[in-house]
Write an enzyme that holds these catalytic residues in place. Structure first.
Site, PDB file in Angstrom:
ATOM      1  N   CYS A   1    -134.203  45.571 -62.922  1.00 51.90           N
ATOM      2  CA  CYS A   1    -133.863  44.439 -63.790  1.00 51.90           C
ATOM      3  C   CYS A   1    -134.947  44.134 -64.809  1.00 51.90           C
ATOM      4  O   CYS A   1    -134.733  43.342 -65.722  1.00 51.90           O
ATOM      5  CB  CYS A   1    -133.604  43.193 -62.953  1.00 51.90           C
ATOM      6  SG  CYS A   1    -135.055  42.729 -62.015  1.00 51.90           S
TER       7      CYS A   1
ATOM      8  N   CYS B   1    -134.218  42.519 -55.192  1.00 54.62           N
ATOM      9  CA  CYS B   1    -135.164  41.521 -55.687  1.00 54.62           C
ATOM     10  C   CYS B   1    -136.278  41.281 -54.677  1.00 54.62           C
ATOM     11  O   CYS B   1    -137.405  40.968 -55.048  1.00 54.62           O
ATOM     12  CB  CYS B   1    -134.455  40.204 -55.949  1.00 54.62           C
ATOM     13  SG  CYS B   1    -132.978  40.393 -56.937  1.00 54.62           S
TER      14      CYS B   1
HETATM   15 FE1  FES Z   1    -134.752  40.882 -61.117  1.00 53.43          FE
HETATM   16 FE2  FES Z   1    -133.845  39.694 -59.011  1.00 53.43          FE
HETATM   17  S1  FES Z   1    -132.697  40.274 -60.722  1.00 53.43           S
HETATM   18  S2  FES Z   1    -135.824  40.412 -59.358  1.00 53.43           S
END
Ligand code: FES
Length: 127
Positions: free
Chosen positions: A35, A104
């Protein structure tokens, strides 16, 4: 959408150990390749024990909650004990994370590993 547990919400809304640790002797910084979020972890180690720990993150709510929980878990633990804690342990301590958010929780784990490596590297340079 899957709901977060009360514990996740609590740690997200009131994260523990947030900030910069001025006298840290180990600093870890990692990015989540999935992400792009970033995590910084500061540790203060004395006699092989993590005496203090703080984190900063540009991450999502699950990253904040897992980091907050993991700092609470490993504060006062030895370096080896800290390295043994898995992101599954952290997720369990938070009463679970939605599967889509498990990645995450890797962020805090990786940042702690990085901080411990940084501490060990600095230590060997002192000698
Ligand atoms: Fe990036 Fe959770 S979406 S750490």
């Amino acid at each position: 959408m899957e709901k977060y547990s009360d514990k996740v919400m609590d740690h997200f809304m009131n994260p523990r150990n947030v900030g910069e640790l001025k006298d840290a002797n180990g600093i870890g910084e990692v990015g989540n390749p999935r992400c792009g979020d970033i995590m910084k972890m500061y540790i203060k180690v004395k006699d092989n024990v993590i005496e203090d720990i703080k984190f900063l993150t540009f991450g999502c709510g699950a990253a904040v909650a897992t980091s907050s929980m993991v700092t609470e878990i490993i504060k006062g633990k030895t370096l080896d004990e800290a390295l043994e804690i898995t992101n599954k342990d952290v997720a369990e301590a938070l009463d679970g994370l939605p599967p889509i958010k498990m990645h995450c929780s890797n962020l805090a784990q990786a940042a702690i590993k990085d901080a411990i490596e940084d501490y060990k590297e600095k230590k060997t340079k002192d000698f």
